[in-house]
Scaffold this motif. Structure first.
Motif, PDB file in Angstrom:
ATOM      1  N   HIS A   1      -4.008   0.603  -7.339  1.00  0.00           N
ATOM      2  CA  HIS A   1      -3.937   0.977  -8.479  1.00  0.00           C
ATOM      3  C   HIS A   1      -3.093  -0.239  -9.503  1.00  0.00           C
ATOM      4  O   HIS A   1      -3.421  -0.379 -10.697  1.00  0.00           O
ATOM      5  N   GLY A   2      -2.160  -0.845  -8.810  1.00  0.00           N
ATOM      6  CA  GLY A   2      -1.486  -2.091  -9.618  1.00  0.00           C
ATOM      7  C   GLY A   2      -2.416  -3.234  -9.926  1.00  0.00           C
ATOM      8  O   GLY A   2      -2.427  -3.721 -11.150  1.00  0.00           O
ATOM      9  N   LEU A   3      -3.496  -3.372  -9.197  1.00  0.00           N
ATOM     10  CA  LEU A   3      -4.505  -4.035  -9.498  1.00  0.00           C
ATOM     11  C   LEU A   3      -5.880  -3.564 -10.541  1.00  0.00           C
ATOM     12  O   LEU A   3      -6.730  -4.186 -10.851  1.00  0.00           O
ATOM     13  N   GLY A   4      -5.475  -2.320 -10.862  1.00  0.00           N
ATOM     14  CA  GLY A   4      -6.450  -1.731 -12.040  1.00  0.00           C
ATOM     15  C   GLY A   4      -7.601  -1.211 -11.294  1.00  0.00           C
ATOM     16  O   GLY A   4      -9.029  -1.070 -12.022  1.00  0.00           O
ATOM     17  N   ILE A   5      -7.518  -0.785 -10.020  1.00  0.00           N
ATOM     18  CA  ILE A   5      -8.784  -0.236  -9.367  1.00  0.00           C
ATOM     19  C   ILE A   5      -8.437   1.090  -8.884  1.00  0.00           C
ATOM     20  O   ILE A   5      -7.398   1.305  -8.636  1.00  0.00           O
ATOM     21  N   PRO A   6      -9.542   2.094  -9.601  1.00  0.00           N
ATOM     22  CA  PRO A   6      -9.417   3.509  -9.387  1.00  0.00           C
ATOM     23  C   PRO A   6      -9.069   3.689  -7.892  1.00  0.00           C
ATOM     24  O   PRO A   6      -9.748   3.220  -6.905  1.00  0.00           O
ATOM     25  N   THR A   7      -8.279   4.769  -7.537  1.00  0.00           N
ATOM     26  CA  THR A   7      -7.663   5.069  -5.915  1.00  0.00           C
ATOM     27  C   THR A   7      -6.960   6.188  -6.141  1.00  0.00           C
ATOM     28  O   THR A   7      -6.561   6.652  -7.290  1.00  0.00           O
ATOM     29  N   THR A   8      -6.924   7.051  -4.977  1.00  0.00           N
ATOM     30  CA  THR A   8      -5.867   7.815  -4.833  1.00  0.00           C
ATOM     31  C   THR A   8      -4.575   7.276  -4.750  1.00  0.00           C
ATOM     32  O   THR A   8      -4.222   5.978  -4.827  1.00  0.00           O
ATOM     33  N   ARG A   9      -3.473   7.988  -5.236  1.00  0.00           N
ATOM     34  CA  ARG A   9      -2.206   7.467  -5.205  1.00  0.00           C
ATOM     35  C   ARG A   9      -1.503   7.948  -4.335  1.00  0.00           C
ATOM     36  O   ARG A   9      -1.981   8.870  -3.420  1.00  0.00           O
ATOM     37  N   ALA A  10      -0.153   7.514  -4.172  1.00  0.00           N
ATOM     38  CA  ALA A  10       0.738   7.964  -3.132  1.00  0.00           C
ATOM     39  C   ALA A  10       2.178   8.446  -3.720  1.00  0.00           C
ATOM     40  O   ALA A  10       2.857   7.646  -4.277  1.00  0.00           O
ATOM     41  N   LEU A  11       2.515   9.722  -3.678  1.00  0.00           N
ATOM     42  CA  LEU A  11       3.719   9.988  -4.126  1.00  0.00           C
ATOM     43  C   LEU A  11       4.897   9.683  -3.210  1.00  0.00           C
ATOM     44  O   LEU A  11       6.010   9.268  -3.625  1.00  0.00           O
ATOM     45  N   CYS A  12       4.886  10.077  -1.902  1.00  0.00           N
ATOM     46  CA  CYS A  12       5.894   9.723  -1.019  1.00  0.00           C
ATOM     47  C   CYS A  12       5.557   9.579   0.667  1.00  0.00           C
ATOM     48  O   CYS A  12       4.401   9.942   0.953  1.00  0.00           O
ATOM     49  N   LEU A  13       6.312   9.055   1.203  1.00  0.00           N
ATOM     50  CA  LEU A  13       6.148   8.707   2.589  1.00  0.00           C
ATOM     51  C   LEU A  13       7.367   9.413   3.614  1.00  0.00           C
ATOM     52  O   LEU A  13       8.421   9.048   3.013  1.00  0.00           O
ATOM     53  N   VAL A  14       6.917  10.361   4.440  1.00  0.00           N
ATOM     54  CA  VAL A  14       7.917  10.879   4.897  1.00  0.00           C
ATOM     55  C   VAL A  14       7.920  10.632   6.635  1.00  0.00           C
ATOM     56  O   VAL A  14       6.710  10.800   7.069  1.00  0.00           O
ATOM     57  N   GLU A  15       9.019  10.275   7.375  1.00  0.00           N
ATOM     58  CA  GLU A  15       8.785  10.237   8.681  1.00  0.00           C
ATOM     59  C   GLU A  15       9.182  11.676   9.406  1.00  0.00           C
ATOM     60  O   GLU A  15      10.178  12.287   8.907  1.00  0.00           O
ATOM     61  N   THR A  16       8.355  11.920  10.295  1.00  0.00           N
ATOM     62  CA  THR A  16       8.659  13.359  10.858  1.00  0.00           C
ATOM     63  C   THR A  16       9.717  13.612  11.950  1.00  0.00           C
ATOM     64  O   THR A  16      10.266  14.641  11.855  1.00  0.00           O
ATOM     65  N   GLY A  17      10.150  12.147  12.575  1.00  0.00           N
ATOM     66  CA  GLY A  17      11.301  12.505  13.426  1.00  0.00           C
ATOM     67  C   GLY A  17      10.525  12.965  14.897  1.00  0.00           C
ATOM     68  O   GLY A  17      11.523  12.905  16.047  1.00  0.00           O
ATOM     69  N   LYS A  18       9.556  13.071  15.052  1.00  0.00           N
ATOM     70  CA  LYS A  18       8.629  13.264  16.175  1.00  0.00           C
ATOM     71  C   LYS A  18       7.630  12.223  16.518  1.00  0.00           C
ATOM     72  O   LYS A  18       7.338  11.496  15.703  1.00  0.00           O
ATOM     73  N   SER A  19       7.436  11.872  17.706  1.00  0.00           N
ATOM     74  CA  SER A  19       6.503  10.810  18.143  1.00  0.00           C
ATOM     75  C   SER A  19       5.015  11.230  18.345  1.00  0.00           C
ATOM     76  O   SER A  19       4.994  12.671  18.573  1.00  0.00           O
ATOM     77  N   VAL A  20       4.141  10.515  18.232  1.00  0.00           N
ATOM     78  CA  VAL A  20       2.918  10.768  18.239  1.00  0.00           C
ATOM     79  C   VAL A  20       2.164   9.638  19.052  1.00  0.00           C
ATOM     80  O   VAL A  20       2.375   8.635  18.983  1.00  0.00           O
ATOM     81  N   VAL A  21       1.517  10.054  20.125  1.00  0.00           N
ATOM     82  CA  VAL A  21       0.758   9.174  21.045  1.00  0.00           C
ATOM     83  C   VAL A  21      -0.585   8.622  20.409  1.00  0.00           C
ATOM     84  O   VAL A  21      -1.238   9.392  20.137  1.00  0.00           O
ATOM     85  N   ARG A  22      -0.774   7.310  20.471  1.00  0.00           N
ATOM     86  CA  ARG A  22      -1.746   6.617  19.858  1.00  0.00           C
ATOM     87  C   ARG A  22      -2.156   5.474  20.536  1.00  0.00           C
ATOM     88  O   ARG A  22      -1.126   4.580  21.223  1.00  0.00           O
ATOM     89  N   ASP A  23      -3.409   5.097  20.690  1.00  0.00           N
ATOM     90  CA  ASP A  23      -3.787   3.682  21.629  1.00  0.00           C
ATOM     91  C   ASP A  23      -3.988   3.033  20.527  1.00  0.00           C
ATOM     92  O   ASP A  23      -5.189   2.865  19.880  1.00  0.00           O
ATOM     93  N   MET A  24      -3.085   2.079  19.899  1.00  0.00           N
ATOM     94  CA  MET A  24      -3.320   0.993  18.890  1.00  0.00           C
ATOM     95  C   MET A  24      -4.214   0.120  19.025  1.00  0.00           C
ATOM     96  O   MET A  24      -5.129   0.002  18.013  1.00  0.00           O
ATOM     97  N   PHE A  25      -4.469  -0.287  20.247  1.00  0.00           N
ATOM     98  CA  PHE A  25      -5.586  -1.454  20.196  1.00  0.00           C
ATOM     99  C   PHE A  25      -6.936  -1.026  20.943  1.00  0.00           C
ATOM    100  O   PHE A  25      -8.121  -1.599  21.352  1.00  0.00           O
TER     101      PHE A  25
END
Length: 490
Positions: free
Chosen positions: A209-233
């Motif tokens: 958005h700052g670069l002037g490119i149409p995009t979805t925006r983001a209001l906020c980011l919340v950490e849930t306090g719970k863990s999620v299992v992911r295979d990052m690589f």
């Protein structure tokens, strides 16, 4: 209080050409209010808009009110027929969720009082643990192609739209929580998201958005306090990571697949295509409801001896043309900053994005022709307009990017080839290119000095190729007559 991010260009996207992954890089913010008087006036004007508490937001929720929905409201994975959405509530597990970051400029477009982010219950509300007053959560049903093959029903597998907020300017904004739990479209996934990827989405959407490119925006980011299992690589080494939820904001989260899914099913679902098209035009393209006759909206038919067609006689054709042109504009802007989707494989690589965009437009016209909303001639014209609009925008962007006044296809083509061959950082290169002087008398040994930080580890043969290009570029700069300092501001 968590950090806030304005819509000013405090970030930039950087791409190592030839790679399939874009990476976000933060740069120190400029002095935006001094350097951008128009933005300053916009910020000052926003201060006069009403500031509302969350309970005072004006929810409309036209999507669930006007379109056919799933009679079931559970999150059991299944095929959802004859419906545009399923009503389902967020279900991500939380434990003392915390607000990580929020965007001041997105709060402003919603007329949301900044003090609302200090509320103790804000993380509960935007993790989905507590319902927002006035919202009507749902997951959207859509289909689509994956790597060129029709994949059937996809849908919102880990995103739930809370509803639509109408601000004081009459603008409609959908709020959507991403990573907030399972929906009927989750298939085998858990519907959750991790902090790592959520931070990336938050920053990149605001950067675009700052670069002037149409995009979805983001209001906020919340950490849930719970863990999620992911295979990052993706190497079989799964680990627990912090869970998180992003609140995305957009005028609409409709996509081409929202129409495709219904045309891919029984004939009775073609009426849903018409219904959905009418809804989209009514709420997001209202200027097309009563368009007047205009020679600018007439074109010669592409097939046979068919007569010329006036787009003002068919709002669906006029709508499809506008969608195609907006898509072309978007992808031209992507190419201009060196952005590419974070998807593996040759199909979606940087160089192929314009062609994939055209292919997507072709897929978009199929449900419209199947539902007899547009003719084949009109569909061909829609695709033609995509190509014309893309080239117009892209040539203009690249001409400004290298500081010239006229498009030079050969010069820009050789430059892009050099960047790809040597995997040069796109953003850094163009920042440095502005330091090249329009001076024919620069000794050959000094021609690459301004670009030294970007042209790393190039051999003698490649060095000669770059010197040759810079010499041609300087000739173009001299011919253009644009002063060096003025060119640096483009």
């Amino acid at each position: 209080m968590p950090p806030q991010f304005s819509s000013l260009p405090t970030t930039a996207l950087s791409l190592a050409c030839g790679c399939a992954r874009a990476r976000a890089r933060l740069f120190p913010p400029p002095s935006p209010l001094r350097r951008h008087p128009l933005l300053r006036r916009g910020i000052m004007a926003s201060a006069a808009r009403p500031r509302r508490a969350l309970e005072e937001l004006e929810w409309d929720n036209s999507f669930v009110r006007e379109l056919p929905g799933d009679p079931r409201s559970d999150a059991v994975p299944r095929e959802v027929l004859h419906a545009c959405y399923t009503k389902v509530s967020p279900s991500a597990p939380v434990d003392n969720p915390k607000l990580v970051a929020w965007s001041q400029s997105v709060a402003d477009i919603l007329d949301l009082d900044h003090r609302e982010f200090e509320r103790p219950d804000f993380p509960q509300l935007f993790s989905g643990a507590s319902p927002l007053v006035g919202s009507s959560p749902y997951a959207q049903c859509y289909g689509g192609h994956q790597f060129g093959a029709w994949a059937g029903q996809l849908g919102d597998g880990r995103a739930i739209t809370l509803g639509e907020v109408v601000n004081s300017q009459g603008e409609r904004w959908e709020l959507q929580l991403k990573g907030c739990g399972k929906t009927p479209y989750s298939r085998f996934s858990d519907g959750l998201a991790v902090l790592r990827s959520s931070i990336r989405e938050f920053l990149c959407s605001e950067a675009m958005h700052g670069l002037g490119i149409p995009t979805t925006r983001a209001l906020c980011l919340v950490e849930t306090g719970k863990s999620v299992v992911r295979d990052m690589f993706y190497d079989g080494n799964s680990k627990e990571e912090p869970g998180a939820i992003v609140c995305r904001v957009s005028p609409s989260f409709l996509r081409f697949g929202s129409y495709q899914i219904h045309s891919s099913r029984d004939k009775e679902d073609l009426e849903i295509v018409r219904h959905l098209a009418n809804y989209t035009i009514r709420h997001h393209y209202p200027h097309l409801e009563n368009i007047k006759k205009s020679e600018g909206l007439s074109f010669e038919a592409a097939l046979g001896d068919s007569p010329a067609i006036d787009l003002t006689s068919n709002k669906y054709a006029a709508w499809a043309v506008e969608v195609a042109e907006r898509t072309a504009y978007l992808i031209a802007r992507w190419q201009g900053v060196g952005f590419t989707h974070d998807l593996p494989g040759k199909r979606y690589c940087f160089a192929n994005q314009p062609d994939v965009g055209l292919w997507n437009i072709a897929q978009f016209t199929e449900p419209l022709t199947s539902a007899k909303l547009i003719s084949k001639d009109e569909a061909y014209y829609v695709m033609e307009r995509y190509g014309t609009k893309f080239m117009d925008e892209y040539q203009s962007i690249m001409t400004r990017k290298i500081g010239l006044t006229k498009y030079n296809k050969q010069l820009i083509g050789k430059l892009l080839n050099n960047l790809a061959v040597d995997k040069v950082d796109y953003t850094n290169f163009f920042r440095l290119l502005s330091n090249v002087k329009a001076d024919r008398d620069i000794p050959e040994k000094d021609l690459l000095v301004p670009l030294k930080a970007a042209l790393l580890d190039i051999g003698k043969e490649r060095k000669e190729a770059w010197i040759s290009w810079v010499q041609t570029y300087i000739e173009e700069l001299v011919s253009s007559g644009v002063p060096d300092e003025e060119r640096k501001l483009q």
